[in-house]
Structure formats: C-alpha cells, structure tokens
Design a protein around this motif. Sequence first.
Motif, short mmCIF file in Angstrom:
data_model
loop_
_atom_site.label_atom_id
_atom_site.label_comp_id
_atom_site.label_asym_id
_atom_site.label_seq_id
_atom_site.Cartn_x
_atom_site.Cartn_y
_atom_site.Cartn_z
N GLN A 118 -36.58 7.66 -25.22
CA GLN A 118 -37.79 6.93 -24.85
C GLN A 118 -38.78 7.81 -24.10
O GLN A 118 -40.00 7.60 -24.19
CB GLN A 118 -37.43 5.71 -23.99
CG GLN A 118 -36.61 4.66 -24.72
CD GLN A 118 -35.14 4.98 -24.78
OE1 GLN A 118 -34.70 6.05 -24.32
NE2 GLN A 118 -34.34 4.08 -25.32
N LEU A 121 -40.99 9.69 -26.64
CA LEU A 121 -41.56 8.89 -27.71
C LEU A 121 -43.00 9.29 -28.02
O LEU A 121 -43.34 9.61 -29.16
CB LEU A 121 -41.48 7.40 -27.34
CG LEU A 121 -41.84 6.37 -28.40
CD1 LEU A 121 -41.10 5.07 -28.10
CD2 LEU A 121 -43.33 6.07 -28.43
N ILE A 122 -43.85 9.29 -27.03
CA ILE A 122 -45.27 9.59 -27.26
C ILE A 122 -45.49 11.05 -27.67
O ILE A 122 -46.22 11.32 -28.64
CB ILE A 122 -46.10 9.24 -26.00
CG1 ILE A 122 -46.03 7.71 -25.76
CG2 ILE A 122 -47.54 9.69 -26.15
CD1 ILE A 122 -46.78 7.27 -24.53
N TYR A 125 -44.34 11.47 -31.29
CA TYR A 125 -45.22 10.77 -32.22
C TYR A 125 -46.51 11.55 -32.46
O TYR A 125 -46.96 11.71 -33.59
CB TYR A 125 -45.54 9.37 -31.68
CG TYR A 125 -46.43 8.56 -32.59
CD1 TYR A 125 -45.88 7.82 -33.64
CD2 TYR A 125 -47.81 8.53 -32.41
CE1 TYR A 125 -46.69 7.07 -34.48
CE2 TYR A 125 -48.62 7.78 -33.24
CZ TYR A 125 -48.05 7.06 -34.28
OH TYR A 125 -48.86 6.33 -35.11
N PHE A 220 -33.81 3.66 -33.52
CA PHE A 220 -34.94 3.79 -32.60
C PHE A 220 -36.06 4.63 -33.19
O PHE A 220 -37.22 4.21 -33.23
CB PHE A 220 -34.46 4.40 -31.27
CG PHE A 220 -35.57 4.71 -30.32
CD1 PHE A 220 -36.16 3.72 -29.57
CD2 PHE A 220 -36.03 6.02 -30.17
CE1 PHE A 220 -37.19 4.01 -28.68
CE2 PHE A 220 -37.06 6.32 -29.30
CZ PHE A 220 -37.64 5.32 -28.55
N TRP A 221 -35.71 5.85 -33.68
CA TRP A 221 -36.74 6.73 -34.21
C TRP A 221 -37.31 6.22 -35.52
O TRP A 221 -38.46 6.52 -35.87
CB TRP A 221 -36.20 8.14 -34.38
CG TRP A 221 -36.00 8.85 -33.08
CD1 TRP A 221 -34.82 9.22 -32.51
CD2 TRP A 221 -37.03 9.25 -32.16
NE1 TRP A 221 -35.04 9.83 -31.31
CE2 TRP A 221 -36.38 9.87 -31.07
CE3 TRP A 221 -38.41 9.15 -32.16
CZ2 TRP A 221 -37.09 10.38 -29.98
CZ3 TRP A 221 -39.12 9.66 -31.08
CH2 TRP A 221 -38.46 10.27 -30.00
N THR A 223 -38.04 3.09 -36.12
CA THR A 223 -39.10 2.14 -35.76
C THR A 223 -40.33 2.84 -35.22
O THR A 223 -41.44 2.32 -35.31
CB THR A 223 -38.57 1.15 -34.71
OG1 THR A 223 -38.14 1.88 -33.54
CG2 THR A 223 -37.42 0.35 -35.25
N VAL A 224 -40.14 4.04 -34.65
CA VAL A 224 -41.27 4.78 -34.07
C VAL A 224 -42.02 5.57 -35.13
O VAL A 224 -43.26 5.57 -35.17
CB VAL A 224 -40.78 5.73 -32.95
CG1 VAL A 224 -41.91 6.61 -32.46
CG2 VAL A 224 -40.19 4.93 -31.81
N LEU A 225 -41.30 6.23 -36.01
CA LEU A 225 -41.91 7.18 -36.94
C LEU A 225 -42.19 6.61 -38.32
O LEU A 225 -42.84 7.27 -39.13
CB LEU A 225 -41.00 8.41 -37.09
CG LEU A 225 -40.69 9.16 -35.79
CD1 LEU A 225 -39.73 10.31 -36.06
CD2 LEU A 225 -41.97 9.68 -35.14
N SER A 227 -43.71 3.37 -40.60
CA SER A 227 -44.46 2.11 -40.69
C SER A 227 -44.32 1.49 -42.07
O SER A 227 -44.68 0.33 -42.26
CB SER A 227 -45.95 2.35 -40.39
OG SER A 227 -46.51 3.27 -41.31
#
Length: 285
Positions: A118, A121-122, A125, A220-221, A223-225, A227
């Motif tokens: 976490q 994350l930013i 991304y 986790f990754w 859902t972040v990376l 779409s």
Amino acid sequence: MKPLRWPRVVLHVFLTVMAVGWLVPLLWGLFNSLRDYDYTGTHGYFSFGGFTFHNYVDAWQRAEFGEKFLNSVYITVPAVILTLFLASCAAFVLARFSFRLNLTLLGVFVAANLLPPQALLIPVYRAFRAVQVPTWINDNGTLLDSYLGLVLINTAFQLGFCTLVLSNYMKTIPHELYESAEVDGAGVSRQFFTLTLPLVRPALAALTTLQVTWIYNEFFWATVLLSDGDKFPITSSLNNLRGEFFTDYNLLSAGSIIVALPTLLVFFVLQRQFVSGLTLGSTKG
C-alpha cells in the motif's frame, strides 16, 4: 516402556487442536458447497441433506472461471519463472563469492519485503503509467492494463524472499565442489547451470510451491494496475458470485474450492521437495 513425557503430550495435543481448527472451516466449506441453497435455507446449515453438484457447474458458468483462469496463468507462470531465475542468479553471487558488500546486498533484497504494498501504490501506478512499451505488448503503450505490468510487480516483491532462501541453501554446498569444477575448466556460468542449479532443485521446488500460491492468489496489484475486466485474474471471479441483495454462500463455497484446486495440485505434486527444501533453506546460513 519409556516414561510419559508431559511436555511432548501437551505439544501433540496443542498441534492436534490447531490442525483441527484449520481444517474445520475448510471441510465445512467443502460440505456446504455440495448442498442446495434452498435446502439449507429451509433446514439450516447444520442439517444433513440436499446434496448436489449443481453449485460447481453454476459457479463455473457465472464466474467465467475458464477465461479468468487463463489470465491467472498468463500472470503466474511468467512471474514465477522470472522470480526464481533472477533469485537464483543473485543468490549464486551472494553464496559463491565473498566481497565487501555481500551482506549489505542481501540486506537490500530482504528489506524490500518489509515495505507494505500500500505504501508503494501511488509511485508504482505513476511509474507504470509513464513507462512506454511497444503496442504489441499493450494497446495503450504503457504498463497499465497489461499482463507484463503484473508480472514485473509480482517479481519485484517476491525476489527478496527467494534470494534469501536460495542463498542460504547454496551456502550448504561444499566449496570443494566449485574448486574441483574450476580445476576441470568450468567457468562461472557453467558452475551455475550444471552444478549449482541441479543441487538446489529441492529449494526451487519449495519456492515454486510458495510462489505459485502467493502470486496466484494476489489480487491487490490487479485492482490497482488493471481497469480492463477481461484481464482480471481468477481471484476476481468470486465477486461475480456475490448477489446485490443476498449471497448464496453454498455457491460461493463451490467457487472458492474451484479457485483453490490449482494451488493444491501444485502442492501435492511438489510436496516432498517442499518439505525438505524449505527446511534446509531456512535453517542454514
């Protein structure tokens, strides 16, 4: 007869209780996955009856497990192979050669595991959005919404642990073997591929089991990376089995069993190497 040792008896009782505590939820989920929702809704979950295999067929169709499973394969297999190869190379250098920054370099690999995902994350991304890749890798020209991005990020986070285990395992190889190989004219690359890798197969098998489990279950990754829903791994399919107003937990249990089957298969195939390799790799050094 040997005298009764109470500490050993207490240990066995404790381990038995812990094993039952772990197995009961799994067996309960398996039991309810084979039962009809209407029957359990009428008679309760502690009843006996209403057995059916329809939950598995319905879960496979509704959750699109076939497509999502291929997505997980595209992510898990390259990530595991790349992680173990890079970790083997780094561990060979750390175990085979002695230099001033040897311990420091190992500490850097291990320190990467101390960072929570976490917290990165930013930065991750933004970095993946800025990196340009050929359109044949990803249509948008970046690492976002691509299998390659998930492969790289999983490799980065798992590399430190694998390097630590493999380096400790490689240190148990007698140094005289390398001296004999050098006398026979074997270079560093040949010592690595023909001597070291065959000897560390138990450790590689143990790490393969762990890495397949961790990367396969990682969401986790994704859902972040990602779409694009068409590229989501199989762990995302369980959300498709949750209703808007109510959830059929028998159906959800069947879906969870289906998702867990590949990792169980890998464990049983590599079970013997898993136990021996993980034990030696974690206690030597």
